[in-house]
Motif scaffolding. Structure first.
Motif, PDB file in Angstrom:
ATOM      1  N   ARG A 135      -1.014  10.652 -18.897  1.00  0.00           N
ATOM      2  CA  ARG A 135       0.049  10.430 -17.913  1.00  0.00           C
ATOM      3  C   ARG A 135       0.686   9.053 -18.076  1.00  0.00           C
ATOM      4  O   ARG A 135       1.910   8.898 -17.949  1.00  0.00           O
ATOM      5  CB  ARG A 135      -0.515  10.584 -16.500  1.00  0.00           C
ATOM      6  N   ALA A 136      -0.129   8.048 -18.347  1.00  0.00           N
ATOM      7  CA  ALA A 136       0.414   6.695 -18.512  1.00  0.00           C
ATOM      8  C   ALA A 136       1.316   6.612 -19.734  1.00  0.00           C
ATOM      9  O   ALA A 136       2.307   5.860 -19.740  1.00  0.00           O
ATOM     10  CB  ALA A 136      -0.722   5.683 -18.618  1.00  0.00           C
ATOM     11  N   ALA A 137       0.999   7.373 -20.778  1.00  0.00           N
ATOM     12  CA  ALA A 137       1.830   7.348 -21.981  1.00  0.00           C
ATOM     13  C   ALA A 137       3.247   7.831 -21.698  1.00  0.00           C
ATOM     14  O   ALA A 137       4.199   7.401 -22.369  1.00  0.00           O
ATOM     15  CB  ALA A 137       1.182   8.202 -23.074  1.00  0.00           C
ATOM     16  N   ILE A 138       3.411   8.710 -20.710  1.00  0.00           N
ATOM     17  CA  ILE A 138       4.735   9.216 -20.375  1.00  0.00           C
ATOM     18  C   ILE A 138       5.678   8.078 -20.005  1.00  0.00           C
ATOM     19  O   ILE A 138       6.866   8.089 -20.343  1.00  0.00           O
ATOM     20  CB  ILE A 138       4.650  10.239 -19.219  1.00  0.00           C
ATOM     21  N   ASP A 139       5.143   7.066 -19.337  1.00  0.00           N
ATOM     22  CA  ASP A 139       5.972   5.963 -18.875  1.00  0.00           C
ATOM     23  C   ASP A 139       6.548   5.130 -20.009  1.00  0.00           C
ATOM     24  O   ASP A 139       7.457   4.317 -19.777  1.00  0.00           O
ATOM     25  CB  ASP A 139       5.158   5.052 -17.943  1.00  0.00           C
ATOM     26  N   ARG A 140       6.037   5.301 -21.231  1.00  0.00           N
ATOM     27  CA  ARG A 140       6.521   4.524 -22.376  1.00  0.00           C
ATOM     28  C   ARG A 140       7.403   5.337 -23.321  1.00  0.00           C
ATOM     29  O   ARG A 140       7.876   4.810 -24.327  1.00  0.00           O
ATOM     30  CB  ARG A 140       5.326   3.940 -23.143  1.00  0.00           C
ATOM     31  N   LEU A 141       7.613   6.592 -23.018  1.00  0.00           N
ATOM     32  CA  LEU A 141       8.403   7.421 -23.920  1.00  0.00           C
ATOM     33  C   LEU A 141       9.850   6.949 -24.030  1.00  0.00           C
ATOM     34  O   LEU A 141      10.455   6.999 -25.110  1.00  0.00           O
ATOM     35  CB  LEU A 141       8.354   8.875 -23.463  1.00  0.00           C
ATOM     36  N   ASP A 142      10.425   6.478 -22.932  1.00  0.00           N
ATOM     37  CA  ASP A 142      11.812   6.002 -22.985  1.00  0.00           C
ATOM     38  C   ASP A 142      11.936   4.789 -23.913  1.00  0.00           C
ATOM     39  O   ASP A 142      12.970   4.616 -24.577  1.00  0.00           O
ATOM     40  CB  ASP A 142      12.314   5.657 -21.588  1.00  0.00           C
ATOM     41  N   ASP A 143      10.907   3.955 -23.953  1.00  0.00           N
ATOM     42  CA  ASP A 143      10.924   2.814 -24.864  1.00  0.00           C
ATOM     43  C   ASP A 143      10.965   3.284 -26.317  1.00  0.00           C
ATOM     44  O   ASP A 143      11.637   2.677 -27.158  1.00  0.00           O
ATOM     45  CB  ASP A 143       9.687   1.937 -24.651  1.00  0.00           C
ATOM     46  N   LEU A 144      10.249   4.353 -26.610  1.00  0.00           N
ATOM     47  CA  LEU A 144      10.222   4.858 -27.986  1.00  0.00           C
ATOM     48  C   LEU A 144      11.556   5.496 -28.353  1.00  0.00           C
ATOM     49  O   LEU A 144      12.025   5.347 -29.488  1.00  0.00           O
ATOM     50  CB  LEU A 144       9.076   5.863 -28.149  1.00  0.00           C
ATOM     51  N   VAL A 145      12.163   6.200 -27.418  1.00  0.00           N
ATOM     52  CA  VAL A 145      13.484   6.765 -27.676  1.00  0.00           C
ATOM     53  C   VAL A 145      14.487   5.654 -27.958  1.00  0.00           C
ATOM     54  O   VAL A 145      15.295   5.737 -28.890  1.00  0.00           O
ATOM     55  CB  VAL A 145      13.942   7.637 -26.489  1.00  0.00           C
ATOM     56  N   ALA A 146      14.459   4.596 -27.154  1.00  0.00           N
ATOM     57  CA  ALA A 146      15.372   3.476 -27.348  1.00  0.00           C
ATOM     58  C   ALA A 146      15.144   2.799 -28.697  1.00  0.00           C
ATOM     59  O   ALA A 146      16.080   2.274 -29.307  1.00  0.00           O
ATOM     60  CB  ALA A 146      15.208   2.464 -26.217  1.00  0.00           C
ATOM     61  N   LEU A 147      13.925   2.813 -29.179  1.00  0.00           N
ATOM     62  CA  LEU A 147      13.600   2.231 -30.476  1.00  0.00           C
ATOM     63  C   LEU A 147      14.198   3.054 -31.618  1.00  0.00           C
ATOM     64  O   LEU A 147      14.559   2.499 -32.661  1.00  0.00           O
ATOM     65  CB  LEU A 147      12.076   2.153 -30.624  1.00  0.00           C
ATOM     66  N   GLY A 148      14.296   4.356 -31.448  1.00  0.00           N
ATOM     67  CA  GLY A 148      14.775   5.227 -32.510  1.00  0.00           C
ATOM     68  C   GLY A 148      13.731   6.190 -33.018  1.00  0.00           C
ATOM     69  O   GLY A 148      13.912   6.846 -34.046  1.00  0.00           O
ATOM     70  N   ILE A 149      12.621   6.295 -32.282  1.00  0.00           N
ATOM     71  CA  ILE A 149      11.555   7.232 -32.643  1.00  0.00           C
ATOM     72  C   ILE A 149      11.990   8.654 -32.280  1.00  0.00           C
ATOM     73  O   ILE A 149      12.609   8.877 -31.238  1.00  0.00           O
ATOM     74  CB  ILE A 149      10.254   6.867 -31.901  1.00  0.00           C
ATOM     75  N   THR A 150      11.637   9.621 -33.123  1.00  0.00           N
ATOM     76  CA  THR A 150      11.936  11.021 -32.807  1.00  0.00           C
ATOM     77  C   THR A 150      10.672  11.879 -32.736  1.00  0.00           C
ATOM     78  O   THR A 150      10.762  13.053 -32.375  1.00  0.00           O
ATOM     79  CB  THR A 150      12.883  11.632 -33.850  1.00  0.00           C
ATOM     80  N   ALA A 151       9.516  11.317 -33.075  1.00  0.00           N
ATOM     81  CA  ALA A 151       8.273  12.096 -33.026  1.00  0.00           C
ATOM     82  C   ALA A 151       7.102  11.157 -32.817  1.00  0.00           C
ATOM     83  O   ALA A 151       6.979  10.138 -33.503  1.00  0.00           O
ATOM     84  CB  ALA A 151       8.069  12.884 -34.326  1.00  0.00           C
TER      85      ALA A 151
END
Length: 609
Positions: A135-151
Motif C-alpha cells: 500500500r505504501a508503494a502506491i504513494d510513490r507511483l506518481d513519482d515514477l511516472v513523472a520520472l519517465g518509468i513505464t514498468a
C-alpha cells in the motif's frame, strides 16, 4: 465502481472456494499413505481421501474465506499448504483460505503496453518506502511516472521466512509475503499502477526453495531430485509432471489472478531439466497460449549462460518464448570502465572496449567464446535478435547487494563518469532498467539482508563473511568483521530509500538529469523501436578507448553513438552524422575528451532534421 472485474486462477491443488459453497482442499503427498486437515477453531482433524498418483483431497462444506488450516502427516506433524495463497503468521504458521474474487479490480480495460515502451524500475517492496508495504508503494507511483518509468519490476515477494529478505528464499510460492500486506494489498498496488499506465512485472524463483520453512520434503520427497545440483541445495524435480504443473500454475496464478504484466525468471541456468521439453519452453508456451491473446505479456530471463535461442522471434518479430534477458555484459563492461575494478568475473571485461561495443550492438559480448574466469565458453550468437531482446542497466539488486557493503555506483565512481555510462544505456535501443533510487543518486546502500531463525542465522552470517575472504581487502578477519551483519535489522533499515534526499543537492540535480534523459528517450527513441529487427547494430572501435555504434531503427532512421568511456582522448575521427540528441563531457570538432559521448539521429531520408 460499476461492473468491477473479479479475477481468479483455478488451481488443481491448495484451497479452492467452491461455487456452491465450502472449500475443496487438495495436496500432493505421494510419500504419505494418509493425510488430514486441521482447521483453527475446530476440534477434530478431517480425514482426507487418498486419490490416485499421490493426491489427497477433502471438502468442508461449512467453511469459507478467512479460515486458517494445516495439513496433518501420519506422524502427527502439521504443515502449511505449499500452495497457500496467504501465510498471515509466516512460513511456519497456518495457511489462510483466500477468496481471490473478493477484490474488485478497476483495470478491466487494461491491455498492457508494447515492450518497446518499457523503461523498467526494479524495486524491493520492503526497502522502497519507510513503511515497506504494498500500500505504501502506491504513494510513490506518481513519482515514477513523472520520472519517465513505464514498468515497475518487483523483487520476489513469495512468502519467505522472517520479517525481511531479498525474496530469493521463498517457500510458499503462491502467497505474497505477509510483511508487505495481504493479497488484496498487492492487487491494489497492481491496480493503481495500471491506472497510471504503469506495467508491473514480478521476479519469480523456480530454481530452488529457501532453506527454512520448506516442508515439501516431509510429504512429497519426489518434488526434489539428486540427479542435479544447485548452488542452493536440492534440485527441483522437473521430470515430474506434477512438479512442472505446480510451477506453471504459479506463473499463471501471478499473471491471471494478480494481473501482472510479466515475470522475470531468476537464474534460469539453475533450472535443471533433462525432460524432452525443457520447463522453460513449456512454461512460456502455456503462458502465451493462456493469456497472450488478451493482453501484452512479457517474460524476462536472467540467464548466466546467455542462451540466445530462448529469445528467438517468429516471422512477425514476436517472441516465440521469452521477450528479453537481463544483459549482464553491458553492465560489466560499463562498471569496470567506471570503477577500474577487475576482480572476479570483472577480469574478463576490464579494459576491453570491444566487449562494450559488441554488447551494445549485438546483445551479448560473449557469444560462444571462451570466458577465462569461468574456464569455459559462454553464450550463443545474438546479433540476429532485435536490441529490445536485451535489458541493459548499470545497477541492479545483485550488482549492488553482492558487494560487501552494498555500495551504489554513485558512491564508488565520479559523477561525470556515472553520467556517461548512464547516458549510454538510457538512450540505447536495448530496454533500460533503473534500480530504485538510482535516479537521484541515492546514498543508501543495498546490502544483503535476511531474517532466518537461530539454526540458520549464524551459518548465514559466517558464510557471508567467508564469501569475501578471497578478496585481498578482506583477507584479514578484522576487516571481514566490518561487513554488515545480514541478519541484523539495522542492515535492512540502512537500505530503505531516503525520499527526502531528492530535494537536496546533488540528489535534486541527478533527478532532473535522469528526467531529461528519459523524456528524450520517450520522444526520440521509443517511437522508432517498433519493428526494429535483428542485425540492427554495427560497431567499431575508435582510438584506444572509444566506441562508435550505429543502429538502424524500426522506422529506417539511424541512431548513432560515439562514446569515450575512458580517461584518454581521441581526435581525427568523423563525428556522427545527423541531429545531435545528447552530449556529455568535452566534445571537440573531430573527437572526444575523456569521459564524453554524443548521441545523434539521422532520419530515414538522411536529412537528420
Amino acid at each position: 465502481m460499476e461492473n468491477p472485474t473479479r479475477r481468479a486462477h483455478t488451481m488443481p491443488f491448495g484451497a479452492e472456494l467452491r461455487p456452491e459453497g465450502g472449500v475443496r482442499f487438495r495436496v500432493w503427498a505421494p510419500t504419505q499413505a494418509t493425510m488430514t486437515l486441521t482447521v483453527e477453531g475446530r476440534g477434530d482433524a478431517v480425514p482426507m481421501t487418498a486419490l490416485a498418483d499421490g493426491w489427497h483431497e477433502c471438502v468442508v462444506d461449512d467453511l469459507g474465506a478467512g479460515a486458517r488450516y494445516r495439513f496433518g502427516l501420519a506422524d502427527g506433524t502439521a504443515v502449511p499448504d505449499a500452495a497457500s495463497r496467504h501465510q498471515p503468521d509466516d512460513v511456519h504458521g497456518p495457511s489462510e483460505v483466500i477468496d481471490p474474487r473478493g477484490y474488485a479490480w478497476g483495470d478491466g480495460a487494461w491491455r498492457g503496453r508494447p515492450w518497446e515502451e518499457a523503461v523498467l524500475y526494479e524495486l524491493h517492496v520492503g526497502a522502497f518506502t519507510p513503511e515497506g508495504t504494498f500500500r505504501a508503494a502506491i504513494d510513490r507511483l506518481d513519482d515514477l511516472v513523472a520520472l519517465g518509468i513505464t514498468a515497475i519490476e518487483l523483487m520476489p515477494i513469495a512468502d519467505f521466512p522472517g520479517a525481511r529478505n531479498w525474496g530469493y528464499d521463498g517457500v510458499c510460492l503462491f502467497a505474497p509475503d505477509a510483511s508487505y500486506g495481504r493479497p488484496d494489498d498487492l492487487k491494489a498496488l497492481v491496480d493503481a499502477a495500471h491506472a497510471r499506465g504503469l506495467m508491473v512485472l514480478l521476479d519469480v524463483v523456480y530454481n530452488h526453495f529457501g532453506p527454512e520453512g520448506n516442508y515439501l520434503g516431509a510429504y512429497a520427497a519426489p518434488f526434489f531430485t539428486d540427479r542435479h545440483e544447485t548452488p542452493w541445495g536440492a534440485a527441483i524435480n522437473f521430470a515430474s509432471p506434477t512438479v512442472r504443473d505446480f510451477t506453471i500454475h504459479n506463473a499463471l496464478h501471478w499473471l491471471e489472478e494478480y494481473h501482472f504484466d510479466g515475470l522475470r525468471l531468476d537464474a534460469v541456468q539453475a533450472i535443471m531439466d533433462d525432460s524432452e521439453q525443457h520447463l522453460l519452453e513449456e512454461l512460456a508456451e502455456r503462458v502465451r497460449d493462456h493469456l497472450g491473446g488478451e493482453r501484452a505479456i512479457h517474460l524476462i530471463l536472467e540467464n548466466e549462460e546467455n542462451h540466445a535461442s530462448l529469445l528467438e522471434r517468429d516471422a512477425a518479430g514476436r517472441p516465440e518464448h521469452y521477450t528479453a534477458q537481463w544483459n549482464d555484459d553491458v553492465h560489466h563492461v560499463l562498471h569496470t570502465a567506471a570503477t577500474g575494478e577487475d576482480a572476479g568475473y570483472y577480469a574478463d571485461y576490464a579494459g576491453d572496449t570491444r566487449q562494450l561495443a559488441r554488447a551494445l550492438a549485438e546483445g551479448f559480448s560473449f557469444q560462444g567464446e571462451m570466458m577465462p574466469y569461468r574456464g569455459s565458453p559462454r553464450g550463443e550468437a545474438s546479433r540476429h535478435l532485435p536490441p529490445t531482446a536485451f535489458v541493459s542497466f548499470i545497477q541492479n539488486h545483485d550488482q549492488i547487494g553482492n558487494r560487501a557493503f552494498g555500495e551504489r555506483l554513485t558512491t564508488i565512481a565520479p559523477a561525470h563518469v556515472v553520467r556517461v555510462v548512464a547516458a549510454m544505456y538510457l538512450l540505447a535501443p536495448q530496454i533500460p532498467m533503473l534500480f530504485m533510487g538510482e535516479e537521484w543518486g541515492a546514498s543508501q546502500p543495498f546490502p544483503f539482508f535476511c531474517d532466518f531463525g537461530p539454526d540458520l542465522a549464524e551459518a548465514v552470517r559466517n558464510g557471508r563473511r567467508a564469501e569475501f575472504a578471497r578478496f585481498p581487502e578482506f583477507r584479514d578477519a578484522a576487516a571481514r568483521e566490518q561487513i554488515p551483519d545480514p541478519i541484523g535489522e539495522g542492515t535492512y533499515l540502512a537500505a530503505k530509500l531516503g525520499w527526502d534526499d531528492r530535494r537536496r543537492a546533488p540528489h535534486d540535480e541527478w533527478l532532473a538529469w535522469y528526467q531529461r534523459l528519459l523524456a528524450l528517450r520517450h520522444a526520440e527513441i521509443v517511437p522508432r523501436l517498433a519493428g526494429i529487427g535483428g542485425h540492427a547494430g554495427e560497431h567499431a572501435i575508435v582510438g584506444e578507448g572509444g566506441v562508435a555504434v550505429t543502429w538502424r531503427m524500426g522506422d529506417g532512421s539511424r541512431l548513432n553513438l560515439l562514446a569515450n568511456p575512458s580517461e584518454g582522448q581521441f581526435s581525427g575521427v568523423a563525428m556522427p552524422a545527423g541531429r545531435r540528441l545528447w552530449q556529455e563531457g568535452a566534445v571537440m570538432a573531430d573527437g572526444l575528451g575523456a569521459w564524453s559521448l554524443i548521441w545523434s539521429l539521422e532520419t530515414h531520408d538522411g536529412a537528420g532534421a
